[in-house]
Design a protein around this motif. Structure first.
Motif, PDB file in Angstrom:
ATOM      1  N   GLY A 207      -7.875 -12.355  -1.102  1.00 52.35           N
ATOM      2  CA  GLY A 207      -6.783 -11.423  -1.338  1.00 52.35           C
ATOM      3  C   GLY A 207      -6.904 -10.092  -0.626  1.00 52.35           C
ATOM      4  N   ARG A 208      -8.020  -9.858   0.048  1.00 49.43           N
ATOM      5  CA  ARG A 208      -8.233  -8.550   0.678  1.00 49.43           C
ATOM      6  C   ARG A 208      -7.448  -8.388   1.976  1.00 49.43           C
ATOM      7  NH1 ARG A 208     -11.467  -5.738   4.212  1.00 49.43           N
ATOM      8  NH2 ARG A 208     -12.018  -3.625   3.510  1.00 49.43           N
ATOM      9  N   GLY A 209      -7.371  -9.421   2.797  1.00 53.95           N
ATOM     10  CA  GLY A 209      -6.685  -9.344   4.076  1.00 53.95           C
ATOM     11  C   GLY A 209      -7.623  -8.980   5.212  1.00 53.95           C
ATOM     12  N   ALA A 210      -7.049  -8.664   6.368  1.00 54.59           N
ATOM     13  CA  ALA A 210      -7.821  -8.375   7.578  1.00 54.59           C
ATOM     14  C   ALA A 210      -7.922  -6.871   7.818  1.00 54.59           C
ATOM     15  CB  ALA A 210      -7.167  -9.039   8.788  1.00 54.59           C
ATOM     16  N   ARG A 227       1.736  -7.699   6.180  1.00 57.95           N
ATOM     17  CA  ARG A 227       1.578  -8.227   4.819  1.00 57.95           C
ATOM     18  C   ARG A 227       0.192  -8.796   4.551  1.00 57.95           C
ATOM     19  NH1 ARG A 227       6.968  -9.373   5.965  1.00 57.95           N
ATOM     20  NH2 ARG A 227       6.600 -11.511   6.686  1.00 57.95           N
ATOM     21  N   ILE A 228      -0.609  -9.004   5.583  1.00 56.14           N
ATOM     22  CA  ILE A 228      -1.966  -9.511   5.354  1.00 56.14           C
ATOM     23  C   ILE A 228      -3.003  -8.470   5.787  1.00 56.14           C
ATOM     24  CG2 ILE A 228      -1.397 -11.956   5.398  1.00 56.14           C
ATOM     25  CD1 ILE A 228      -2.919 -10.340   8.467  1.00 56.14           C
ATOM     26  N   LEU A 229      -2.577  -7.227   5.922  1.00 54.46           N
ATOM     27  CA  LEU A 229      -3.471  -6.152   6.338  1.00 54.46           C
ATOM     28  C   LEU A 229      -4.248  -5.623   5.135  1.00 54.46           C
ATOM     29  CD1 LEU A 229      -3.976  -4.750   9.092  1.00 54.46           C
ATOM     30  CD2 LEU A 229      -2.407  -2.948   8.340  1.00 54.46           C
ATOM     31  N   ALA A 230      -5.544  -5.400   5.310  1.00 59.99           N
ATOM     32  CA  ALA A 230      -6.356  -4.810   4.260  1.00 59.99           C
ATOM     33  C   ALA A 230      -6.063  -3.319   4.128  1.00 59.99           C
ATOM     34  CB  ALA A 230      -7.841  -5.022   4.567  1.00 59.99           C
ATOM     35  N   GLU A 231      -6.514  -2.721   3.041  1.00 57.09           N
ATOM     36  CA  GLU A 231      -6.355  -1.286   2.850  1.00 57.09           C
ATOM     37  C   GLU A 231      -7.023  -0.548   4.013  1.00 57.09           C
ATOM     38  OE1 GLU A 231      -5.113   2.193   0.883  1.00 57.09           O
ATOM     39  OE2 GLU A 231      -4.665   0.102   0.409  1.00 57.09           O
ATOM     40  N   GLY A 232      -6.259   0.345   4.665  1.00 56.78           N
ATOM     41  CA  GLY A 232      -6.783   1.087   5.799  1.00 56.78           C
ATOM     42  C   GLY A 232      -6.905   0.268   7.069  1.00 56.78           C
ATOM     43  N   GLY A 233      -6.226  -0.892   7.099  1.00 54.75           N
ATOM     44  CA  GLY A 233      -6.322  -1.788   8.250  1.00 54.75           C
ATOM     45  C   GLY A 233      -5.599  -1.261   9.480  1.00 54.75           C
ATOM     46  N   ARG A 234      -6.002  -1.804  10.632  1.00 60.93           N
ATOM     47  CA  ARG A 234      -5.435  -1.385  11.913  1.00 60.93           C
ATOM     48  C   ARG A 234      -4.913  -2.594  12.672  1.00 60.93           C
ATOM     49  NH1 ARG A 234     -10.382  -0.779   9.985  1.00 60.93           N
ATOM     50  NH2 ARG A 234     -11.537  -0.823  11.967  1.00 60.93           N
ATOM     51  N   ILE A 235      -3.745  -2.457  13.266  1.00 59.12           N
ATOM     52  CA  ILE A 235      -3.168  -3.513  14.097  1.00 59.12           C
ATOM     53  C   ILE A 235      -3.123  -3.018  15.536  1.00 59.12           C
ATOM     54  CG2 ILE A 235      -1.148  -4.966  14.560  1.00 59.12           C
ATOM     55  CD1 ILE A 235      -0.370  -4.605  11.611  1.00 59.12           C
ATOM     56  N   PRO A 248       8.533  -0.735   6.860  1.00 53.56           N
ATOM     57  CA  PRO A 248       7.491   0.284   6.897  1.00 53.56           C
ATOM     58  C   PRO A 248       6.727   0.427   5.590  1.00 53.56           C
ATOM     59  CG  PRO A 248       9.481   1.083   7.954  1.00 53.56           C
ATOM     60  CD  PRO A 248       9.847  -0.200   7.267  1.00 53.56           C
ATOM     61  N   ARG A 249       7.333   0.005   4.479  1.00 54.02           N
ATOM     62  CA  ARG A 249       6.624   0.113   3.207  1.00 54.02           C
ATOM     63  C   ARG A 249       5.368  -0.753   3.188  1.00 54.02           C
ATOM     64  NH1 ARG A 249      11.394   0.311  -1.455  1.00 54.02           N
ATOM     65  NH2 ARG A 249      12.239   2.367  -0.827  1.00 54.02           N
ATOM     66  N   ASP A 250       5.401  -1.885   3.898  1.00 55.32           N
ATOM     67  CA  ASP A 250       4.201  -2.722   3.981  1.00 55.32           C
ATOM     68  C   ASP A 250       3.060  -1.957   4.629  1.00 55.32           C
ATOM     69  OD1 ASP A 250       5.420  -4.962   2.816  1.00 55.32           O
ATOM     70  OD2 ASP A 250       6.182  -5.662   4.755  1.00 55.32           O
ATOM     71  N   LEU A 251       3.385  -1.129   5.607  1.00 58.34           N
ATOM     72  CA  LEU A 251       2.385  -0.309   6.281  1.00 58.34           C
ATOM     73  C   LEU A 251       1.932   0.830   5.377  1.00 58.34           C
ATOM     74  CD1 LEU A 251       1.002   0.023   9.121  1.00 58.34           C
ATOM     75  CD2 LEU A 251       2.828   1.646   9.652  1.00 58.34           C
ATOM     76  N   MET A 252       2.877   1.465   4.706  1.00 54.79           N
ATOM     77  CA  MET A 252       2.572   2.594   3.839  1.00 54.79           C
ATOM     78  C   MET A 252       1.698   2.185   2.663  1.00 54.79           C
ATOM     79  SD  MET A 252       6.482   4.000   3.946  1.00 54.79           S
ATOM     80  CE  MET A 252       6.341   5.139   2.578  1.00 54.79           C
ATOM     81  N   GLN A 253       2.004   1.041   2.066  1.00 57.26           N
ATOM     82  CA  GLN A 253       1.255   0.599   0.888  1.00 57.26           C
ATOM     83  C   GLN A 253      -0.211   0.323   1.203  1.00 57.26           C
ATOM     84  OE1 GLN A 253       3.526  -2.771  -0.404  1.00 57.26           O
ATOM     85  NE2 GLN A 253       5.094  -1.537  -1.442  1.00 57.26           N
ATOM     86  N   ARG A 254      -0.506   0.048   2.469  1.00 59.24           N
ATOM     87  CA  ARG A 254      -1.883  -0.279   2.859  1.00 59.24           C
ATOM     88  C   ARG A 254      -2.547   0.845   3.652  1.00 59.24           C
ATOM     89  NH1 ARG A 254       1.475  -4.338   2.445  1.00 59.24           N
ATOM     90  NH2 ARG A 254       0.799  -6.356   1.616  1.00 59.24           N
ATOM     91  N   SER A 255      -1.852   1.974   3.780  1.00 55.65           N
ATOM     92  CA  SER A 255      -2.363   3.087   4.593  1.00 55.65           C
ATOM     93  C   SER A 255      -2.802   2.568   5.955  1.00 55.65           C
ATOM     94  CB  SER A 255      -3.551   3.780   3.892  1.00 55.65           C
ATOM     95  OG  SER A 255      -3.150   4.312   2.653  1.00 55.65           O
ATOM     96  N   GLY A 256      -1.965   1.712   6.508  1.00 57.54           N
ATOM     97  CA  GLY A 256      -2.309   1.039   7.748  1.00 57.54           C
ATOM     98  C   GLY A 256      -1.904   1.821   8.996  1.00 57.54           C
ATOM     99  N   THR A 257      -2.346   1.314  10.142  1.00 58.13           N
ATOM    100  CA  THR A 257      -2.072   1.944  11.429  1.00 58.13           C
ATOM    101  C   THR A 257      -1.704   0.876  12.446  1.00 58.13           C
ATOM    102  OG1 THR A 257      -3.746   3.642  10.956  1.00 58.13           O
ATOM    103  CG2 THR A 257      -2.997   3.436  13.240  1.00 58.13           C
TER     104      THR A 257
END
Length: 321
Positions: A207-210, A227-235, A248-257
């Motif tokens: 459940g953590r993601g990449a 949707r499969i990004l871990a917290e603080g994940g980077r693409i 964008p909420r998918d990105l915001m919820q994971r504090s992603g980049t």
């Protein structure tokens, strides 16, 4: 010498084998006798006249290749005639028997690496390293998803990630491609066409993601990546063939980049670091370029036709002068 020349932009048929004068190296340059030439997608875009910056015609394509030093220009220090090298940029085009390259774009080829493998290093491995370590800042122990792992850049990314101690998840569209990914050390390999792909990835990571996603086709996959990004994940976006709609909420919820990767934007200092790392990995045997198929130089049109076909999805395509 023999060289491929493009006299008008168009389909693969505009790639013509011609006889031209041998080039000569200038100050700080080397003349390389090409033993193998790597084919990259950007060359097909330029050939078709569909790239942002187009060369003057006639034009000889190609940046990547490998061979031996034929002549050393004044000021090109550290090289000798007969030395095995690979090139990651040329002044005259690598689709030729001889090519001139700036010394900064020429690198020693370890003895355990074939010329065909040497032709697969420049763009694919440098792009993979740039995406993983200089843009996404991947760290040992993290989980990386290589979305589209069976092409030349994808295979390079898998090998680099495994060698650096990352856990690798990778996708391939065919059984042959997925078997290759498993052989390179990927911990979890999946079919990106399967409808249960996302749930399978999340199950595998509990459940953590990449932590990191290296994306080869963002217009098709970026929404799923979020949707499969871990917290603080980077693409790291390496490839894209069109527009994409994301939430964008998918990105915001994971504090992603989301990070763009374009090799031509790499600084000289970063490029030096990239090739120092690549040479070390090649010499140690942790990096082993995979060649899908090769053709004689005069069959460049056939090679360009094959580039976007299924056979190009299992490693690098190479021309042999």
């Amino acid at each position: 010498m023999k060289a491929i020349r493009v006299r008008k932009f168009g389909g693969p048929e505009v790639l013509r084998l011609d006889t031209v004068d041998d080039p000569r190296p200038g100050r700080g340059q080397l003349l390389i006798r090409m033993h193998a030439v790597g084919i990259n997608p950007v060359e097909t875009y330029i050939r078709a006249g569909q790239y942002a910056t187009l060369p003057e015609l006639p034009w000889t394509p190609g940046t990547d290749g490998s061979g031996t030093v034929e002549a050393v220009g004044q000021g090109a220090i550290g090289f000798r005639a007969g030395q095995r090298v690979y090139v990651a940029g040329t002044a005259t085009g690598s689709y030729a028997e001889l090519a001139v390259a700036d010394a900064d774009d020429v690198h020693p080829l370890p003895d355990n690496v074939s010329f065909e493998q040497g032709a697969a290093i420049g763009v694919p491995y440098a792009t993979a390293y740039r995406a993983l370590f200089q843009r996404a800042r991947a760290l040992p122990g993290e989980t990386v998803l290589v979305h589209g792992g069976t092409g030349a850049v994808g295979m390079a990314t898998v090998q680099l990630a495994v060698a650096a101690g990352l856990r690798v998840l990778a996708s391939g569209g065919s059984e042959t491609g997925r078997a290759l990914l498993t052989a390179q050390g990927a911990a979890y390999v999946f079919d990106h066409h399967h409808p249960e792909t996302l749930s399978g990835l999340l199950d595998f990571t509990h459940g953590r993601g990449a932590d990191v996603v290296v994306e080869m086709l963002a217009n098709a996959n970026l929404g799923d990546d979020l949707r499969i990004l871990a917290e603080g994940g980077r693409i790291a976006v390496v490839g894209c063939r069109g527009t994409v709609e994301i939430n964008p909420r998918d990105l915001m919820q994971r504090s992603g980049t989301i990070l763009g990767v374009l090799l031509w934007k790499t600084s000289v200092v970063d490029m030096v670091r990239i090739h120092a790392a690549l040479r070390a990995g090649l010499a140690a045997g942790s990096l082993k370029p995979i060649i899908a198929r090769h053709w004689p130089l005069g069959q460049a049109p056939q090679a360009h036709r094959a580039l976007h076909a299924a056979e190009a999805a299992h490693g690098k395509l190479v021309l042999i002068p």
